[in-house]
Enzyme design. Structure first.
Site, mmCIF file in Angstrom:
data_model
loop_
_atom_site.group_PDB
_atom_site.id
_atom_site.type_symbol
_atom_site.label_atom_id
_atom_site.label_comp_id
_atom_site.label_asym_id
_atom_site.label_seq_id
_atom_site.Cartn_x
_atom_site.Cartn_y
_atom_site.Cartn_z
ATOM 1 N N TYR A 81 0.841 -1.192 0.000
ATOM 2 C CA TYR A 81 0.000 0.000 0.000
ATOM 3 C C TYR A 81 0.876 1.242 0.000
ATOM 4 C CZ TYR A 81 -3.581 -3.274 1.748
ATOM 5 O OH TYR A 81 -4.445 -4.326 1.913
ATOM 6 N N HIS A 113 -6.295 1.761 -1.345
ATOM 7 C CA HIS A 113 -6.286 0.347 -1.678
ATOM 8 C C HIS A 113 -4.859 -0.105 -2.001
ATOM 9 C CE1 HIS A 113 -10.673 -0.164 -1.924
ATOM 10 N NE2 HIS A 113 -10.704 1.051 -2.444
ATOM 11 N N LYS A 141 -4.997 -4.851 -9.141
ATOM 12 C CA LYS A 141 -3.632 -4.748 -8.651
ATOM 13 C C LYS A 141 -2.654 -5.033 -9.788
ATOM 14 C CE LYS A 141 -5.108 -6.341 -4.113
ATOM 15 N NZ LYS A 141 -5.851 -5.106 -3.954
#
Length: 248
Positions: free
Chosen positions: A148, A156, A193
């Site tokens: 993070y 997020h 991601k």
């Protein structure tokens, strides 16, 4: 893929109190209180007073344990977190058997006995932490870590991290075939991601397990993304213009 902040004020809050400053406050507090961690199997237990509890939560080290004690809060540190606080930041001491502090070499040998790939994972963990990323376990996403930009309450996780080394063999190695790449990339894409692969290469040490050998290891960063042909065509811009004109 940039950071996805949680709320309009989240980015401003992160900029006002950078993670580097939070970790520095934690380091000073732990040194001042002469904090000690206790080995407990595959983790380390750390007692914290109320002020340290808040800083530990802000810095994202360990997970709080619910107990009946009112004057202190216990945190469960992963092996990587504990060794980072002990060896890199030098702000806690670890208590072993006979209620005595153990040195860095003994601690590393203990942690290596509990987790075969500890040295590789720790090198990756410390590499990211020293760059002020918040590093958390990534098992729920099928990776080693997720990182993070700041506290998870504000943003997020941005990267899913896989740690590979030259010691990985064909039997246990990951990303050895294209199907592994495809599955991992699709999973990362489904949770927004980016896949970050850290390759750890040994640089001397003759197989010795010692903290000084870890400092000589090299870390190579690689970001892996899917190639989408439709987004890479030379005439894509022209096709988009035509579509807009037809809609008009």
């Amino acid at each position: 893929m940039g950071p996805r902040w949680k709320g309009k004020a989240a980015e401003a809050m992160a900029l006002a109190d950078p993670m580097s400053k939070i970790v520095s406050r934690l380091q000073s507090s732990l040194i001042e209180s002469n904090s000690h961690g206790i080995l407990s199997g595959y983790s380390v237990l750390l007692a914290a007073h109320p002020e340290q509890t808040e800083i530990l939560n802000q810095a994202c080290f360990g997970r709080p344990i619910i107990t009946c004690e009112r004057d202190k809060q216990w945190f469960q540190l992963s092996l990587e977190e504990a060794f980072y606080l002990c060896y890199v930041m030098k702000c806690i001491k670890i208590i072993g058997e006979n209620n005595r502090p153990i040195n860095d070499t003994e601690l590393l040998q203990y942690m290596t006995s509990k987790k075969d790939c500890f040295t590789v994972l720790f090198k990756a963990y410390s590499h990211l932490r020293m760059k002020n990323w918040v590093v958390r376990a990534g098992s729920q996403y099928g990776v080693d870590f997720v990182v993070y930009r700041h506290h998870p309450a504000l943003v997020h996780s941005e990267y899913a991290v896989l740690v590979l080394s030259e010691e990985d063999d064909d039997a246990n190695g990951r990303l050895r075939v294209w199907s592994d790449f495809n599955c991992t990339l699709r999973l990362c894409g489904s949770v927004a991601k980016t896949l970050l692969v850290l390759f750890i290469s040994k640089n001397g040490g003759n197989g010795d397990v010692s903290p000084s050998c870890l400092e000589n290891d090299n870390v190579e960063e690689r970001i892996i993304t899917r190639w989408i042909p439709e987004q890479s065509r030379e005439n894509q811009g022209m096709e988009l213009k035509k579509s807009f004109k037809s809609q008009a």
